[in-house]
Scaffold this motif. Structure first.
Motif, short mmCIF file in Angstrom:
data_model
loop_
_atom_site.label_atom_id
_atom_site.label_comp_id
_atom_site.label_asym_id
_atom_site.label_seq_id
_atom_site.Cartn_x
_atom_site.Cartn_y
_atom_site.Cartn_z
N GLY A 186 0.79 -1.23 0.00
CA GLY A 186 0.00 0.00 0.00
C GLY A 186 0.81 1.27 0.00
O GLY A 186 0.28 2.33 0.30
N GLY A 187 2.08 1.20 -0.33
CA GLY A 187 2.91 2.40 -0.37
C GLY A 187 2.60 3.25 -1.60
O GLY A 187 1.93 2.83 -2.54
N ASN A 188 3.08 4.46 -1.60
CA ASN A 188 2.88 5.39 -2.70
C ASN A 188 3.98 5.16 -3.74
O ASN A 188 5.16 5.32 -3.46
CB ASN A 188 2.94 6.82 -2.17
N TRP A 189 3.58 4.80 -4.97
CA TRP A 189 4.55 4.53 -6.02
C TRP A 189 5.16 5.80 -6.61
O TRP A 189 6.11 5.75 -7.36
CB TRP A 189 3.88 3.73 -7.15
N HIS A 190 4.63 6.95 -6.23
CA HIS A 190 5.15 8.21 -6.76
C HIS A 190 5.99 8.93 -5.72
O HIS A 190 6.13 10.14 -5.76
CB HIS A 190 3.99 9.12 -7.20
N SER A 191 6.54 8.20 -4.79
CA SER A 191 7.34 8.80 -3.73
C SER A 191 8.81 8.52 -3.96
O SER A 191 9.21 7.93 -4.97
CB SER A 191 6.90 8.25 -2.37
N GLY A 192 9.60 8.90 -3.00
CA GLY A 192 11.04 8.66 -3.08
C GLY A 192 11.40 7.20 -2.93
O GLY A 192 12.50 6.79 -3.28
N ASN A 193 10.48 6.39 -2.40
CA ASN A 193 10.78 4.96 -2.23
C ASN A 193 11.02 4.28 -3.57
O ASN A 193 11.85 3.38 -3.66
CB ASN A 193 9.64 4.26 -1.50
N THR A 194 10.29 4.67 -4.60
CA THR A 194 10.47 4.06 -5.91
C THR A 194 11.86 4.38 -6.45
O THR A 194 12.57 3.50 -6.94
CB THR A 194 9.39 4.57 -6.89
N PHE A 195 12.27 5.63 -6.36
CA PHE A 195 13.61 6.02 -6.82
C PHE A 195 14.69 5.31 -6.01
O PHE A 195 15.66 4.80 -6.58
CB PHE A 195 13.78 7.54 -6.73
N THR A 196 14.52 5.27 -4.71
CA THR A 196 15.51 4.61 -3.85
C THR A 196 15.61 3.13 -4.17
O THR A 196 16.70 2.57 -4.22
CB THR A 196 15.15 4.81 -2.37
N THR A 197 14.47 2.50 -4.40
CA THR A 197 14.47 1.07 -4.74
C THR A 197 15.19 0.83 -6.05
O THR A 197 16.03 -0.08 -6.15
CB THR A 197 13.03 0.55 -4.82
N LEU A 198 14.89 1.61 -7.07
CA LEU A 198 15.55 1.45 -8.37
C LEU A 198 17.05 1.74 -8.27
O LEU A 198 17.86 1.05 -8.90
CB LEU A 198 14.90 2.36 -9.41
N PHE A 199 17.43 2.73 -7.48
CA PHE A 199 18.83 3.04 -7.28
C PHE A 199 19.56 1.87 -6.61
O PHE A 199 20.65 1.49 -7.04
CB PHE A 199 18.97 4.32 -6.44
N CYS A 200 18.95 1.30 -5.59
CA CYS A 200 19.57 0.16 -4.89
C CYS A 200 19.69 -1.05 -5.80
O CYS A 200 20.72 -1.74 -5.79
CB CYS A 200 18.76 -0.20 -3.65
N VAL A 201 18.67 -1.31 -6.59
CA VAL A 201 18.73 -2.44 -7.52
C VAL A 201 19.82 -2.21 -8.57
O VAL A 201 20.55 -3.14 -8.94
CB VAL A 201 17.35 -2.68 -8.17
N ALA A 202 19.98 -0.98 -9.04
CA ALA A 202 21.03 -0.67 -10.01
C ALA A 202 22.41 -0.86 -9.41
O ALA A 202 23.31 -1.42 -10.06
CB ALA A 202 20.87 0.75 -10.53
N ILE A 203 22.60 -0.44 -8.16
CA ILE A 203 23.90 -0.62 -7.49
C ILE A 203 24.21 -2.10 -7.31
O ILE A 203 25.33 -2.56 -7.57
CB ILE A 203 23.92 0.11 -6.14
N ILE A 204 23.20 -2.86 -6.89
CA ILE A 204 23.40 -4.30 -6.71
C ILE A 204 23.74 -4.96 -8.04
O ILE A 204 24.63 -5.81 -8.12
CB ILE A 204 22.15 -4.94 -6.06
N ALA A 205 23.06 -4.56 -9.12
CA ALA A 205 23.35 -5.12 -10.45
C ALA A 205 24.77 -4.78 -10.89
O ALA A 205 25.48 -5.64 -11.42
CB ALA A 205 22.34 -4.60 -11.46
N LEU A 206 25.21 -3.54 -10.64
CA LEU A 206 26.59 -3.17 -11.00
C LEU A 206 27.61 -3.97 -10.19
O LEU A 206 28.65 -4.39 -10.71
CB LEU A 206 26.81 -1.68 -10.78
N LEU A 207 27.33 -4.21 -8.91
CA LEU A 207 28.24 -5.00 -8.10
C LEU A 207 28.32 -6.44 -8.59
O LEU A 207 29.40 -7.04 -8.64
CB LEU A 207 27.81 -4.97 -6.63
N ILE A 208 27.19 -7.01 -8.96
CA ILE A 208 27.19 -8.39 -9.48
C ILE A 208 27.93 -8.46 -10.80
O ILE A 208 28.72 -9.39 -11.04
CB ILE A 208 25.74 -8.91 -9.60
N ILE A 209 27.72 -7.49 -11.68
CA ILE A 209 28.44 -7.45 -12.95
C ILE A 209 29.94 -7.35 -12.72
O ILE A 209 30.73 -8.03 -13.37
CB ILE A 209 27.93 -6.29 -13.83
N GLN A 210 30.33 -6.53 -11.75
CA GLN A 210 31.75 -6.37 -11.48
C GLN A 210 32.35 -7.66 -10.92
O GLN A 210 33.48 -8.01 -11.25
CB GLN A 210 31.99 -5.23 -10.50
N LEU A 211 31.61 -8.37 -10.09
CA LEU A 211 32.11 -9.63 -9.55
C LEU A 211 32.25 -10.70 -10.61
O LEU A 211 33.20 -11.48 -10.60
CB LEU A 211 31.19 -10.12 -8.43
#
Length: 114
Positions: A17-42
């Protein structure tokens, strides 16, 4: 690990029930991108991922240092113990992060043109 915990908690908030137009969406996408970059680097030892992560960590550390100075300026005048503790511990932690991010950035640049 911190990015994974943050992404998991934000995804949990958004699907419950969270708001999809809040900062949580950006933060989630940012965290997923960082995790993906770390996995690619490994997995690939990709030069671009090292350069991008170094840039993100360096500028992130710089922004955190600015935020630390902003928080320090909110303490009343005079050197209180908690203000000094914030300044010393925060500067040490952020300084190490800045140096390691800068090292990763420089290694990425060096490997890109080597």
């Amino acid at each position: 690990m911190l990015f994974a915990i943050l992404a998991h908690s934000n995804i949990h908030i958004l699907f419950n029930g969270g708001n999809w137009h809040s900062g949580n969406t950006f933060t989630t996408l940012f965290c997923v991108a960082i995790i993906a970059l770390l996995i690619i680097q490994l997995l690939k030892r990709n030069v671009w991922s090292r350069f991008l992560l170094g840039t993100l960590f360096t500028f992130g550390s710089l922004l955190m240092f600015i935020a630390l100075l902003s928080e320090y300026s909110e303490f009343p005048p005079g050197m209180e113990a908690s203000a000094l503790q914030l300044l010393v511990a925060g500067s040490l932690f952020i300084g190490i992060s800045f140096l390691l991010g800068g090292k990763m950035l420089l290694n990425g640049l060096h490997n890109m043109y080597a």
